[in-house]
Design a protein around this motif. Structure first.
Motif, PDB file in Angstrom:
ATOM      1  N   CYS A 141       0.835  -1.205   0.000  1.00 33.12           N
ATOM      2  CA  CYS A 141       0.000   0.000   0.000  1.00 33.12           C
ATOM      3  C   CYS A 141       0.872   1.258   0.000  1.00 33.12           C
ATOM      4  CB  CYS A 141      -0.920   0.006   1.216  1.00 33.12           C
ATOM      5  SG  CYS A 141      -2.308  -1.154   1.122  1.00 33.12           S
ATOM      6  N   ALA A 142       1.889   1.262   0.837  1.00 35.57           N
ATOM      7  CA  ALA A 142       2.766   2.435   0.920  1.00 35.57           C
ATOM      8  C   ALA A 142       3.462   2.686  -0.412  1.00 35.57           C
ATOM      9  CB  ALA A 142       3.787   2.234   2.030  1.00 35.57           C
ATOM     10  N   ALA A 143       3.883   1.621  -1.075  1.00 36.69           N
ATOM     11  CA  ALA A 143       4.583   1.760  -2.351  1.00 36.69           C
ATOM     12  C   ALA A 143       3.692   2.336  -3.436  1.00 36.69           C
ATOM     13  CB  ALA A 143       5.133   0.400  -2.784  1.00 36.69           C
ATOM     14  N   LEU A 144       2.389   2.089  -3.327  1.00 40.99           N
ATOM     15  CA  LEU A 144       1.438   2.556  -4.346  1.00 40.99           C
ATOM     16  C   LEU A 144       0.678   3.810  -3.907  1.00 40.99           C
ATOM     17  CD1 LEU A 144       0.050  -0.923  -5.477  1.00 40.99           C
ATOM     18  CD2 LEU A 144       1.563   0.589  -6.776  1.00 40.99           C
ATOM     19  N   GLY A 145       1.039   4.363  -2.790  1.00 41.41           N
ATOM     20  CA  GLY A 145       0.381   5.586  -2.328  1.00 41.41           C
ATOM     21  C   GLY A 145      -1.014   5.371  -1.792  1.00 41.41           C
ATOM     22  N   ILE A 146      -1.277   4.178  -1.280  1.00 40.87           N
ATOM     23  CA  ILE A 146      -2.591   3.836  -0.744  1.00 40.87           C
ATOM     24  C   ILE A 146      -2.542   3.883   0.782  1.00 40.87           C
ATOM     25  CG2 ILE A 146      -4.307   1.991  -0.522  1.00 40.87           C
ATOM     26  CD1 ILE A 146      -3.460   0.994  -3.284  1.00 40.87           C
TER      27      ILE A 146
END
Length: 288
Positions: free
Chosen positions: A271-276
């Motif tokens: 999630c953090a890697a995809l901006g979620i």
């Protein structure tokens, strides 16, 4: 009372004491399941948000659910979530049915409705649907169910506490609405919500990523433009990061799930890697 039939036409079925009145039509077993499950959803949503709520039910899961300024607006938003699946739905609304909603229901294909009341002139409009077989149920809004619920399967009696766990107060409204919808949807369930309405419900799949993909495919029908600002709620912990990757393709910017799985750290990292934004509630909402 004797029902029209049970799960299938070859099964006889009866109904005991009920917190509603049959105002028109004759219910079947599945009608009752849809009505009572839908009522729980809209009642909880209306109590939480203080505005009308509506749900469009098919086979004991919502094809759509939404909030609105009026009961008619809430139902139109709920039905628009998945119009194909809502064909022949069972309607649940939290407010009495007025002439505006009756006019909407008059022109759509629907099997019945449950509501806490009906304004003057509405019952005559609804009772005429489906050549006089449209099912109209008047729900007692003061009814409180027992603390325990009972089910019998193959002669075995099961008893459990009713799922009345309080939902978080520190999440955005779309996240909370998604959790309410998930609570009354057949597991496994993934719910996509945007601006107070579901835009995709993936229900009853054995694989959670298939729920995510199904909800996303329904949501993608909404607009020719890429979706964004979508909240995704999962009734159970996400087992693999593929759910996050699929969700990202459908404009999800916030994922809400119980967490606590052996791969939750991987889910959070994906999630953090995809901006979620990722919210782990610690609350599973299975319904079987």
């Amino acid at each position: 009372m004797r029902l029209r039939y049970g799960m299938n036409p070859h099964q006889a079925a009866t109904l005991g004491n009920a917190p509603f009145t049959v105002l028109a039509g004759a219910p079947s077993y599945i009608n009752i399941l849809d009505a009572l499950t839908g009522w729980q959803l809209v009642r909880e949503a209306a109590e939480r948000f203080g505005v009308p709520a509506a749900a469009s039910y098919k086979h004991v899961s919502p094809a759509g659910a939404a909030l609105g300024r009026t009961a008619a607006e809430a139902y139109l938003r709920a039905r628009d979530a998945d119009p194909k699946s809502s064909y022949g739905d069972f309607v649940a609304v939290s407010r009495p049915v007025d002439l505006e909603l009756a006019a909407v229901l008059k022109r759509v294909v629907s099997d019945g409705i449950i509501a806490p009341g009906y304004d003057d002139g509405v019952l005559e409009i609804l009772a005429a649907k489906k050549r006089g077989t449209y099912l109209v149920l008047g729900m007692d809004p003061s009814y409180e169910p027992p603390a325990d619920e009972v089910r019998e399967v193959y002669g075995v009696r099961l008893t459990q506490e009713r799922d009345a766990a309080p939902l978080p107060h520190d999440l955005p409204d779309d996240a909370v609405l998604g959790m309410i919808v998930a609570r009354y949807t057949q597991s496994n369930t993934v719910v996509l919500v945007k601006d107070g309405m579901t835009i995709g419900v993936g229900a009853g799949q054995q694989s959670r990523v298939d729920c995510t993909r199904l909800a996303g495919e329904k949501a993608a029908l909404w607009s020719a433009e890429p979706l964004t600002g979508v909240t995704m709620v999962s009734d159970g912990a996400l087992p693999f990061a593929d759910n996050v990757e699929v969700a990202h393709r459908y404009g999800v910017t916030h994922i809400v799930e119980p967490g606590g799985s052996i791969r939750s750290d991987e889910i959070a990292a994906a999630c953090a890697a995809l901006g979620i934004t990722w919210s782990a509630t610690g609350l599973r909402l299975f319904r079987h």
